[in-house]
Design a protein around this motif. Structure first.
Motif, PDB file in Angstrom:
ATOM      1  N   TYR A   1      -4.782 -12.626  -0.197  1.00 30.77           N
ATOM      2  CA  TYR A   1      -4.771 -11.426   0.597  1.00 30.77           C
ATOM      3  C   TYR A   1      -5.721 -11.619   1.649  1.00 30.77           C
ATOM      4  CZ  TYR A   1      -4.910  -6.321   0.938  1.00 30.77           C
ATOM      5  OH  TYR A   1      -4.710  -4.897   1.427  1.00 30.77           O
TER       6      TYR A   1
ATOM      7  N   GLN B   1       0.753   1.770  -3.613  1.00 31.77           N
ATOM      8  CA  GLN B   1       0.546   0.675  -2.894  1.00 31.77           C
ATOM      9  C   GLN B   1       1.177  -0.600  -3.323  1.00 31.77           C
ATOM     10  OE1 GLN B   1      -0.102  -0.155   0.196  1.00 31.77           O
ATOM     11  NE2 GLN B   1      -0.237  -2.333   0.143  1.00 31.77           N
ATOM     12  N   TRP B   2       0.686  -0.557  -4.899  1.00 32.77           N
ATOM     13  CA  TRP B   2       1.179  -1.885  -5.694  1.00 32.77           C
ATOM     14  C   TRP B   2       2.099  -1.454  -6.514  1.00 32.77           C
ATOM     15  CZ3 TRP B   2      -0.883  -5.625  -3.423  1.00 32.77           C
ATOM     16  CH2 TRP B   2      -1.813  -5.690  -2.514  1.00 32.77           C
TER      17      TRP B   2
ATOM     18  N   VAL C   1      -9.365   9.115  -4.404  1.00 32.69           N
ATOM     19  CA  VAL C   1      -9.393   8.195  -3.453  1.00 32.69           C
ATOM     20  C   VAL C   1      -8.632   7.061  -3.789  1.00 32.69           C
ATOM     21  CG1 VAL C   1     -10.761   6.680  -1.620  1.00 32.69           C
ATOM     22  CG2 VAL C   1     -11.420   8.892  -2.192  1.00 32.69           C
ATOM     23  N   PHE C   2      -8.921   6.264  -5.030  1.00 33.96           N
ATOM     24  CA  PHE C   2      -8.073   5.010  -5.276  1.00 33.96           C
ATOM     25  C   PHE C   2      -6.836   5.129  -6.215  1.00 33.96           C
ATOM     26  CE2 PHE C   2     -12.463   3.881  -3.913  1.00 33.96           C
ATOM     27  CZ  PHE C   2     -12.108   2.515  -3.634  1.00 33.96           C
TER      28      PHE C   2
ATOM     29  N   ARG D   1     -12.236  -4.558  -1.510  1.00 35.68           N
ATOM     30  CA  ARG D   1     -12.216  -4.709  -0.106  1.00 35.68           C
ATOM     31  C   ARG D   1     -12.732  -3.235   0.481  1.00 35.68           C
ATOM     32  NH1 ARG D   1      -8.231  -7.652   2.225  1.00 35.68           N
ATOM     33  NH2 ARG D   1      -7.480  -6.384   3.678  1.00 35.68           N
ATOM     34  N   VAL D   2     -12.508  -2.351  -0.388  1.00 40.53           N
ATOM     35  CA  VAL D   2     -13.094  -0.983   0.191  1.00 40.53           C
ATOM     36  C   VAL D   2     -14.138  -0.376  -0.590  1.00 40.53           C
ATOM     37  CG1 VAL D   2     -12.376   1.353   0.610  1.00 40.53           C
ATOM     38  CG2 VAL D   2     -10.725  -0.575   0.935  1.00 40.53           C
TER      39      VAL D   2
ATOM     40  N   ARG E   1       0.269   5.929   4.034  1.00 41.74           N
ATOM     41  CA  ARG E   1      -0.867   6.181   5.172  1.00 41.74           C
ATOM     42  C   ARG E   1       0.176   6.535   6.527  1.00 41.74           C
ATOM     43  NH1 ARG E   1      -3.705   0.121   5.568  1.00 41.74           N
ATOM     44  NH2 ARG E   1      -1.754  -0.896   6.082  1.00 41.74           N
TER      45      ARG E   1
ATOM     46  N   VAL F   1      -9.031  -6.653  -5.111  1.00 38.33           N
ATOM     47  CA  VAL F   1      -8.426  -5.897  -4.181  1.00 38.33           C
ATOM     48  C   VAL F   1      -8.963  -4.417  -3.688  1.00 38.33           C
ATOM     49  CG1 VAL F   1      -6.319  -4.830  -3.828  1.00 38.33           C
ATOM     50  CG2 VAL F   1      -6.300  -7.066  -4.909  1.00 38.33           C
ATOM     51  N   PHE F   2      -9.489  -3.951  -4.664  1.00 40.34           N
ATOM     52  CA  PHE F   2     -10.089  -2.512  -4.317  1.00 40.34           C
ATOM     53  C   PHE F   2     -11.563  -2.722  -3.818  1.00 40.34           C
ATOM     54  CE2 PHE F   2      -8.446  -2.426  -8.698  1.00 40.34           C
ATOM     55  CZ  PHE F   2      -7.122  -2.165  -8.349  1.00 40.34           C
TER      56      PHE F   2
ATOM     57  N   ILE G   1     -13.093   7.695   5.057  1.00 45.14           N
ATOM     58  CA  ILE G   1     -12.915   6.632   3.968  1.00 45.14           C
ATOM     59  C   ILE G   1     -13.507   5.554   4.550  1.00 45.14           C
ATOM     60  CG2 ILE G   1     -11.265   5.349   2.668  1.00 45.14           C
ATOM     61  CD1 ILE G   1     -11.037   8.123   1.677  1.00 45.14           C
TER      62      ILE G   1
ATOM     63  N   TYR H   1     -14.532   1.986   9.363  1.00 43.83           N
ATOM     64  CA  TYR H   1     -13.909   1.315   8.132  1.00 43.83           C
ATOM     65  C   TYR H   1     -14.478   0.243   7.948  1.00 43.83           C
ATOM     66  CZ  TYR H   1      -9.923   0.879   4.883  1.00 43.83           C
ATOM     67  OH  TYR H   1      -9.439   0.711   3.826  1.00 43.83           O
TER      68      TYR H   1
ATOM     69  N   ASN I   1      -5.080   8.372   5.483  1.00 42.53           N
ATOM     70  CA  ASN I   1      -4.631   7.822   4.219  1.00 42.53           C
ATOM     71  C   ASN I   1      -4.248   9.076   3.324  1.00 42.53           C
ATOM     72  OD1 ASN I   1      -5.184   5.194   5.024  1.00 42.53           O
ATOM     73  ND2 ASN I   1      -6.662   4.977   3.403  1.00 42.53           N
TER      74      ASN I   1
ATOM     75  N   TYR J   1      -3.528   6.230  -4.419  1.00 42.28           N
ATOM     76  CA  TYR J   1      -3.109   5.016  -3.375  1.00 42.28           C
ATOM     77  C   TYR J   1      -2.755   3.808  -4.068  1.00 42.28           C
ATOM     78  CZ  TYR J   1      -3.527   3.220   1.286  1.00 42.28           C
ATOM     79  OH  TYR J   1      -3.410   2.412   2.508  1.00 42.28           O
ATOM     80  N   THR J   2      -3.459   3.313  -4.946  1.00 41.31           N
ATOM     81  CA  THR J   2      -3.277   2.133  -5.468  1.00 41.31           C
ATOM     82  C   THR J   2      -2.146   2.084  -6.260  1.00 41.31           C
ATOM     83  OG1 THR J   2      -5.612   1.898  -5.732  1.00 41.31           O
ATOM     84  CG2 THR J   2      -4.165   0.411  -7.451  1.00 41.31           C
TER      85      THR J   2
HETATM   86  N1  UDP Z   1      -7.504   1.640  -1.371  1.00 40.60           N
HETATM   87  C1  UDP Z   1      -7.322   2.977  -2.121  1.00 40.60           C
HETATM   88  N2  UDP Z   1      -7.531   4.198  -1.333  1.00 40.60           N
HETATM   89  C2  UDP Z   1      -7.807   4.030   0.198  1.00 40.60           C
HETATM   90  C3  UDP Z   1      -7.843   2.771   0.855  1.00 40.60           C
HETATM   91  C4  UDP Z   1      -7.891   1.648   0.204  1.00 40.60           C
HETATM   92  O1  UDP Z   1      -7.032   2.910  -3.157  1.00 40.60           O
HETATM   93  O2  UDP Z   1      -8.011   5.330   0.722  1.00 40.60           O
HETATM   94  C5  UDP Z   1      -7.274   0.573  -2.219  1.00 40.60           C
HETATM   95  C6  UDP Z   1      -5.896   0.139  -2.448  1.00 40.60           C
HETATM   96  O3  UDP Z   1      -5.610  -0.530  -3.558  1.00 40.60           O
HETATM   97  C7  UDP Z   1      -5.639  -0.849  -1.311  1.00 40.60           C
HETATM   98  C8  UDP Z   1      -6.931  -1.642  -1.195  1.00 40.60           C
HETATM   99  O4  UDP Z   1      -7.899  -0.553  -1.523  1.00 40.60           O
HETATM  100  O5  UDP Z   1      -4.547  -1.319  -1.611  1.00 40.60           O
HETATM  101  C9  UDP Z   1      -7.310  -2.345  -0.162  1.00 40.60           C
HETATM  102  O6  UDP Z   1      -7.295  -1.488   1.173  1.00 40.60           O
HETATM  103  P1  UDP Z   1      -7.256  -2.037   2.537  1.00 40.60           P
HETATM  104  O7  UDP Z   1      -7.499  -0.775   3.349  1.00 40.60           O
HETATM  105  O8  UDP Z   1      -8.078  -3.029   2.709  1.00 40.60           O
HETATM  106  O9  UDP Z   1      -5.652  -2.371   2.662  1.00 40.60           O
HETATM  107  P2  UDP Z   1      -4.728  -2.876   3.814  1.00 40.60           P
HETATM  108  O10 UDP Z   1      -5.136  -2.132   5.012  1.00 40.60           O
HETATM  109  O11 UDP Z   1      -4.828  -4.451   3.798  1.00 40.60           O
HETATM  110  O12 UDP Z   1      -3.402  -2.404   3.648  1.00 40.60           O
END
Ligand code: UDP
Length: 399
Positions: free
Chosen positions: A374, A185-186, A177-178, A200-201, A305, A197-198, A121, A212, A296, A181-182
């Motif tokens: 963020y 996470q949220w 993947v998203f 970022r990756v 994770r 926010v997404f 990832i 990464y 993750n 997790y999302t």
């Molecule tokens: N994300 C995801 N799957 C992953 C990694 C990230 O869906 O395997 C999404 C998820 O919404 C997450 C956001 O991308 O909150 C940002 O990820 P990041 O790794 O930057 O999060 P952090 O390390 O800041 O918690």
């Protein structure tokens, strides 16, 4: 039992009072910094050194470093508030931090547990070959290379939906993947979160680079983040008071507020929501638990994770320490604020607090909480550095 349940960590940088000891904060304070995290420490250092003015830092917790706080447990450097990896392309920030730490040249790698295997990832050309049969992987790779070129990062909205194969890939990455997790996470569906926010990756990285982050400068402070922040705060003009929440009767000329703005305004407009994380720390009697620092789990388990801390500084120890992260809503007095929840509704509430702050010309808000942003570490540091610079310029103009 989790590693932090057994005993609380204490850290005492030079110039701090004894935890629990009352300290004299009654005299007028030229510069009062609320919060001894990275933003507060950078502002304090810059003012102490460049303006040669006294700075008082008050910190409600019993340690410095904010959520970067780390310490050694059984020979492993453990980050109490979860994994933080420094990465930046900002040379000024990198050079500045270089005065306060040496770096271990760590490059972060993350694997995602998808359908029984651990794949790189961001999803990249290696991941592609692990999850799809060769003929499909070949076709997708050729199309990706043709459309975007080697070495590019593609976000989900950029994957064309009018090509059957690439549409399939976009759906696959979104679902595997998203999405899960999302949600974990949220606590919200992806549509309820700012797409930044997404972003970022990357959804797909068109290369075989499994790192990464691709930033020019990356690493972990050789002696940990706490030691780095301790050095930032170790200046004759800086006085740090732990276990000392901000009190309304503290007299100051200037106030640098790294807490949440709603707290400064006593929740007058309502509470800004945050996401928190419960960390389940485990010590295991084995050399290694997993191949990389972070794995993750988008689709399995309640945690997002697992991080294994000895990977960060290549610590050598018989056992290993891991943490599983269980996201939860932030709740005052129950858990810690970790992430601002960036969406339209919360941005509007934050904007109202910002408007309110205009009436307080000697109060400055900064940091992930103070700006309700963020931030990555380097962004928070750059913001603190820029704030001191801007302030110095405006003070000069007013002389
Ligand atoms: N994300 C995801 N799957 C992953 C990694 C990230 O869906 O395997 C999404 C998820 O919404 C997450 C956001 O991308 O909150 C940002 O990820 P990041 O790794 O930057 O999060 P952090 O390390 O800041 O918690």
């Amino acid at each position: 039992m989790g590693v932090f349940a057994a005993s609380r960590m204490h850290h005492r940088p030079s110039g701090t009072n004894n935890p629990g000891q009352r300290c004299d904060l009654s005299g007028n304070l030229k510069n009062l910094v609320v919060g001894a995290g990275i933003s507060g420490a950078v502002v304090a250092r810059k003012i102490a050194e460049e303006w040669t003015e006294p700075v008082t830092v008050v910190e409600a917790r019993d340690h410095i470093g904010g959520n970067l706080h780390d310490c050694r447990r059984d020979e492993v450097m453990v980050q109490r508030y979860g994994p933080h990896i420094f990465h930046t392309n900002n040379e000024e920030v990198w050079k500045f931090l270089g005065h306060f730490t040496e770096w271990w040249p760590y490059q972060h790698r993350v694997l995602g547990f998808v359908d029984g295997q651990q794949i790189p990832i961001p999803f990249n050309l290696n991941s592609l070959r692990m999850v799809f049969p060769k003929t499909l992987a070949d076709r997708l790779e050729i199309k990706l290379l043709k459309k975007f070129g080697f070495g590019t990062n593609v976000s989900l909205p950029d994957l064309p939906r009018n090509d059957e194969d690439l549409n399939f890939l976009a759906e696959y990455v979104f679902q595997k993947v998203f999405l899960g997790y999302t949600r974990k996470q949220w606590g919200l569906p992806p549509a309820a979160i700012d797409p930044a926010v997404f972003a970022r990756v990357p959804a797909v990285r068109i290369s075989r680079d499994d790192r990464y982050f691709l930033d020019r400068y990356q690493g972990i402070p050789l002696h940990g983040y706490t030691a780095m922040v301790q050095k930032l705060l170790a200046h004759k003009n800086i006085h740090v008071h732990l276990n000392t929440p901000f009190a309304r009767d503290m007299p100051y000329d200037r106030l640098f507020w790294t807490g949440s703005p709603d707290e400064f305004f006593e929740n007058k407009l309502g509470s800004l929501p945050y996401r928190s994380v419960a960390f389940d720390f485990l010590t295991l009697a084995r050399d290694k638990f997993q191949k990389v620092a972070t794995v993750n789990y988008p689709n399995d388990h309640d945690f997002t994770r697992i991080t294994e801390y000895k990977h960060f500084l290549d610590d050598r120890s018989d056992g290993t320490i891991i943490s599983c992260e269980y996201p939860a809503d932030w709740c005052a007095g129950v858990n810690d604020r970790q992430y601002p929840i960036e969406n339209r509704k919360n941005a509007a509430l934050h904007a109202s607090y910002k408007a309110m702050a205009k009436g307080f010309s000697n109060v400055y808000f900064l940091g992930r909480l103070g700006d309700y942003k963020y931030y990555n570490m380097d962004e928070a540091i750059a913001r603190a550095m820029a704030m001191v610079k801007e302030l110095a310029n405006s003070l000069k103009e007013n002389v």
